[in-house]
Design a protein around this motif. Structure first.
Motif, PDB file in Angstrom:
ATOM      1  N   ILE A 256       0.836  -1.206   0.000  1.00  0.00           N
ATOM      2  CA  ILE A 256       0.000   0.000   0.000  1.00  0.00           C
ATOM      3  C   ILE A 256       0.867   1.250   0.000  1.00  0.00           C
ATOM      4  CG2 ILE A 256      -1.669   1.329   1.350  1.00  0.00           C
ATOM      5  CD1 ILE A 256      -2.790  -1.331   2.351  1.00  0.00           C
ATOM      6  N   THR A 257       1.903   1.263   0.866  1.00  0.00           N
ATOM      7  CA  THR A 257       2.767   2.443   0.982  1.00  0.00           C
ATOM      8  C   THR A 257       3.591   2.654  -0.281  1.00  0.00           C
ATOM      9  OG1 THR A 257       2.905   2.065   3.366  1.00  0.00           O
ATOM     10  CG2 THR A 257       4.537   3.534   2.398  1.00  0.00           C
ATOM     11  N   LEU A 258       4.062   1.580  -0.853  1.00  0.00           N
ATOM     12  CA  LEU A 258       4.855   1.700  -2.075  1.00  0.00           C
ATOM     13  C   LEU A 258       4.017   2.289  -3.209  1.00  0.00           C
ATOM     14  CD1 LEU A 258       7.464   1.237  -3.639  1.00  0.00           C
ATOM     15  CD2 LEU A 258       6.732  -1.136  -4.044  1.00  0.00           C
ATOM     16  N   THR A 259       2.777   1.856  -3.330  1.00  0.00           N
ATOM     17  CA  THR A 259       1.886   2.396  -4.367  1.00  0.00           C
ATOM     18  C   THR A 259       1.654   3.889  -4.156  1.00  0.00           C
ATOM     19  OG1 THR A 259       0.779   0.252  -4.595  1.00  0.00           O
ATOM     20  CG2 THR A 259      -0.392   2.197  -5.414  1.00  0.00           C
ATOM     21  N   GLN A 260       1.384   4.284  -2.901  1.00  0.00           N
ATOM     22  CA  GLN A 260       1.138   5.692  -2.604  1.00  0.00           C
ATOM     23  C   GLN A 260       2.366   6.545  -2.883  1.00  0.00           C
ATOM     24  OE1 GLN A 260      -0.082   5.512   1.488  1.00  0.00           O
ATOM     25  NE2 GLN A 260      -2.230   5.030   1.019  1.00  0.00           N
ATOM     26  N   GLU A 261       3.537   6.080  -2.437  1.00  0.00           N
ATOM     27  CA  GLU A 261       4.756   6.854  -2.634  1.00  0.00           C
ATOM     28  C   GLU A 261       5.144   6.927  -4.107  1.00  0.00           C
ATOM     29  OE1 GLU A 261       6.270   8.721  -0.624  1.00  0.00           O
ATOM     30  OE2 GLU A 261       5.223   8.160   1.202  1.00  0.00           O
ATOM     31  N   TRP A 262       4.898   5.862  -4.842  1.00  0.00           N
ATOM     32  CA  TRP A 262       5.197   5.874  -6.282  1.00  0.00           C
ATOM     33  C   TRP A 262       4.314   6.909  -7.004  1.00  0.00           C
ATOM     34  CZ3 TRP A 262       8.745   4.419  -9.614  1.00  0.00           C
ATOM     35  CH2 TRP A 262       8.416   4.393 -10.971  1.00  0.00           C
ATOM     36  N   GLN A 263       3.020   6.916  -6.679  1.00  0.00           N
ATOM     37  CA  GLN A 263       2.114   7.885  -7.302  1.00  0.00           C
ATOM     38  C   GLN A 263       2.504   9.315  -6.922  1.00  0.00           C
ATOM     39  OE1 GLN A 263      -1.726   6.565  -5.937  1.00  0.00           O
ATOM     40  NE2 GLN A 263      -1.879   4.922  -7.474  1.00  0.00           N
ATOM     41  N   ARG A 264       2.873   9.511  -5.666  1.00  0.00           N
ATOM     42  CA  ARG A 264       3.275  10.854  -5.247  1.00  0.00           C
ATOM     43  C   ARG A 264       4.558  11.294  -5.944  1.00  0.00           C
ATOM     44  NH1 ARG A 264       6.012  13.385  -0.995  1.00  0.00           N
ATOM     45  NH2 ARG A 264       6.680  11.393  -0.111  1.00  0.00           N
ATOM     46  N   SER A 265       5.538  10.376  -6.074  1.00  0.00           N
ATOM     47  CA  SER A 265       6.794  10.728  -6.748  1.00  0.00           C
ATOM     48  C   SER A 265       6.553  11.068  -8.212  1.00  0.00           C
ATOM     49  CB  SER A 265       7.803   9.583  -6.631  1.00  0.00           C
ATOM     50  OG  SER A 265       7.376   8.458  -7.386  1.00  0.00           O
ATOM     51  N   GLN A 266       5.605  10.363  -8.857  1.00  0.00           N
ATOM     52  CA  GLN A 266       5.261  10.671 -10.244  1.00  0.00           C
ATOM     53  C   GLN A 266       4.580  12.032 -10.345  1.00  0.00           C
ATOM     54  OE1 GLN A 266       5.870   8.687 -13.131  1.00  0.00           O
ATOM     55  NE2 GLN A 266       7.259   7.761 -11.632  1.00  0.00           N
ATOM     56  N   ARG A 267       3.698  12.320  -9.394  1.00  0.00           N
ATOM     57  CA  ARG A 267       2.950  13.573  -9.424  1.00  0.00           C
ATOM     58  C   ARG A 267       3.864  14.763  -9.155  1.00  0.00           C
ATOM     59  NH1 ARG A 267      -0.381  11.999  -6.129  1.00  0.00           N
ATOM     60  NH2 ARG A 267       0.443  12.919  -4.198  1.00  0.00           N
ATOM     61  N   GLU A 268       4.810  14.607  -8.225  1.00  0.00           N
ATOM     62  CA  GLU A 268       5.692  15.711  -7.841  1.00  0.00           C
ATOM     63  C   GLU A 268       7.025  15.674  -8.568  1.00  0.00           C
ATOM     64  OE1 GLU A 268       6.068  15.526  -3.643  1.00  0.00           O
ATOM     65  OE2 GLU A 268       3.923  15.838  -3.246  1.00  0.00           O
ATOM     66  N   GLN A 269       7.211  14.651  -9.399  1.00  0.00           N
ATOM     67  CA  GLN A 269       8.463  14.509 -10.146  1.00  0.00           C
ATOM     68  C   GLN A 269       9.668  14.479  -9.216  1.00  0.00           C
ATOM     69  OE1 GLN A 269       8.751  14.061 -13.733  1.00  0.00           O
ATOM     70  NE2 GLN A 269       6.620  13.558 -13.208  1.00  0.00           N
ATOM     71  N   GLN A 270       9.569  13.636  -8.170  1.00  0.00           N
ATOM     72  CA  GLN A 270      10.622  13.478  -7.191  1.00  0.00           C
ATOM     73  C   GLN A 270      11.102  12.030  -7.200  1.00  0.00           C
ATOM     74  OE1 GLN A 270      12.114  15.825  -5.333  1.00  0.00           O
ATOM     75  NE2 GLN A 270      10.806  17.407  -6.267  1.00  0.00           N
ATOM     76  N   PRO A 271      12.390  11.802  -6.864  1.00  0.00           N
ATOM     77  CA  PRO A 271      12.908  10.423  -6.880  1.00  0.00           C
ATOM     78  C   PRO A 271      12.366   9.594  -5.714  1.00  0.00           C
ATOM     79  CG  PRO A 271      14.570  11.917  -6.057  1.00  0.00           C
ATOM     80  CD  PRO A 271      13.431  12.773  -6.516  1.00  0.00           C
ATOM     81  N   LEU A 272      12.392   8.281  -5.894  1.00  0.00           N
ATOM     82  CA  LEU A 272      11.978   7.345  -4.851  1.00  0.00           C
ATOM     83  C   LEU A 272      12.986   6.198  -4.834  1.00  0.00           C
ATOM     84  CD1 LEU A 272       9.884   6.289  -2.764  1.00  0.00           C
ATOM     85  CD2 LEU A 272       8.715   5.164  -4.677  1.00  0.00           C
ATOM     86  N   ALA A 273      13.604   5.959  -3.686  1.00  0.00           N
ATOM     87  CA  ALA A 273      14.624   4.906  -3.575  1.00  0.00           C
ATOM     88  C   ALA A 273      14.085   3.745  -2.741  1.00  0.00           C
ATOM     89  CB  ALA A 273      15.895   5.451  -2.935  1.00  0.00           C
ATOM     90  N   LEU A 274      14.493   2.538  -3.066  1.00  0.00           N
ATOM     91  CA  LEU A 274      14.084   1.343  -2.328  1.00  0.00           C
ATOM     92  C   LEU A 274      15.317   0.474  -2.103  1.00  0.00           C
ATOM     93  CD1 LEU A 274      10.936  -0.816  -2.877  1.00  0.00           C
ATOM     94  CD2 LEU A 274      13.170  -1.923  -2.738  1.00  0.00           C
ATOM     95  N   ILE A 275      15.550   0.064  -0.873  1.00  0.00           N
ATOM     96  CA  ILE A 275      16.675  -0.805  -0.514  1.00  0.00           C
ATOM     97  C   ILE A 275      16.116  -2.152  -0.060  1.00  0.00           C
ATOM     98  CG2 ILE A 275      18.667  -1.109   0.992  1.00  0.00           C
ATOM     99  CD1 ILE A 275      18.788   1.907   1.296  1.00  0.00           C
ATOM    100  N   LEU A 276      16.503  -3.215  -0.709  1.00  0.00           N
ATOM    101  CA  LEU A 276      16.097  -4.556  -0.323  1.00  0.00           C
ATOM    102  C   LEU A 276      17.237  -5.191   0.475  1.00  0.00           C
ATOM    103  CD1 LEU A 276      14.012  -6.855  -0.507  1.00  0.00           C
ATOM    104  CD2 LEU A 276      15.150  -7.599  -2.626  1.00  0.00           C
TER     105      LEU A 276
END
Length: 366
Positions: A256-276
């Motif tokens: 759920i959080t990943l979907t929300q943050e991805w949509q927000r990063s697309q809307r605001e044109q900001q990067p999103l990093a993920l560490i596995l």
């Protein structure tokens, strides 16, 4: 002021007959009881007055609906006057309840036992002593909400009139002639109607206050229930979105959080990093020390990762098994690399012994 000594009330026309004495004075006879002695002698109440008034009340005990008039008698002058006796009789004939209370100096009378629509205070004169007694009566009966009229034998000075009005007296009468009976009756009826209206408004106000208080209680109950529901909702969310073992967000919450943050990063044109992150040789750790030790290891790793991230928006979740995810909004590759290095340092600082690892401690692949 004294408790009830005598009362006149609930008089019906068929119980009142008019007779005449030798000197031509009208008398009032109630069921055969003549009132020739019901007069004021030297402005002092007589035993015959009290006896007559008591039988007057006893013989007329019905409930009247036109209004309630309470006469507080300090001298029984109004009871003795033929003019006023005629007025009381006509009022009773019109279904008004007229009650007389004899009041004595330095005695008390509880207003709570009577709720009249109009108070009439009967006194022979208004002086300093009687003024204090009248003011006490007005306070006891709350003259601000019950109309009060003063009857007296002597004219009042302007100063006394002002004092009485300030105390809540509505009107003052003295030397009322026979020719003014109709006017007096109409005035009393208007005052009683005013008193009944005031009482009705007070009852409405009391009911409104009770309704407001009940509404406030219902609103407080509603808020209490809402707060309890919010607590229950939070507890339910913890069960649904938190990993039971490590007490950090689980895979469902991560999605759920990943979907929300991805949509927000697309809307605001900001990067999103993920560490596995993956714990090195975790299966060997379980095989060597057992699953309870493996569970404790996962709990310690989850705490270390949570402490290693600094921003409130950074998100740590258990992906599954020995795998964890760190989500970093508004973070470019260089910043993500620094966070990954801090995660490695956090794991090294734990120095958790691993009996089947090339480096002897738990390590992390990020």
């Amino acid at each position: 002021m004294a408790p009830l000594k005598s009362s006149i009330g609930n008089v019906a026309r068929d119980q009142c007959q008019s007779s005449r004495c030798s000197d031509g004075e009208d008398l009032l006879s109630i069921d055969g009881v003549e009132s020739s002695e019901f007069v004021c002698k030297d402005n002092r109440p007589s035993l015959d007055n009290l006896k007559f008034a008591e039988q007057f009340a006893e013989n007329n005990a019905e409930s009247f609906s036109a209004g309630k008039i309470l006469i507080l008698s300090l001298a029984q002058c109004a009871l003795a006057s033929p003019v006023y006796r005629s007025i009381w009789t006509q009022l009773c004939d019109q279904d008004y309840s007229v009650e007389v209370v004899t009041v004595e100096e330095n005695e008390t009378f509880s207003w709570k036992t009577r709720r009249p629509d109009l108070i009439i205070i009967d006194t022979d004169k208004v002086n300093e002593a009687s003024m204090s007694q009248i003011q006490d009566l007005l306070i006891a009966f709350d003259a601000n909400f019950i109309p009060a009229v003063i009857l007296t034998q002597k004219a009042l000075l302007p100063q006394s009139l002002n004092q009485l009005k300030q105390a809540g007296v509505l009107d003052c009468w003295w030397d009322v002639p026979n020719t003014d009976l109709d006017r007096v009756l109409r005035t009393l009826e208007n005052y009683v109607a005013l008193g009944r209206r005031i009482q009705a408004l007070r009852q409405s106000e009391s009911q409104l206050q009770a309704d407001v208080q009940e509404h406030d209680r219902a609103l407080r109950r509603h808020h209490t229930i809402q707060a309890a529901m919010r607590q229950e909702q939070k507890a339910l969310e913890r069960l649904v979105y938190l990993d039971e073992l490590t007490q950090i967000p689980n895979r469902r919450y991560l999605d759920i959080t990943l979907t929300q943050e991805w949509q927000r990063s697309q809307r605001e044109q900001q990067p999103l990093a993920l560490i596995l992150c993956d714990i090195d040789y975790f299966k060997r750790y379980n095989d060597a020390l057992g699953h309870p030790s493996g569970d404790r290891c996962l709990q310690q790793v989850a705490k270390a990762l949570t402490r290693a991230v600094k921003r409130p928006s950074d998100f740590v979740a258990r992906y599954g098994g020995e795998e964890f995810v760190v989500l970093l909004p508004n973070t470019r590759l260089k910043g993500a690399m620094r966070v990954a290095q801090s995660l490695h340092r956090a794991m090294s600082a734990m120095a958790l012994f691993h009996p089947d690892s090339p480096i002897d401690t738990i390590s992390l692949l990020a």
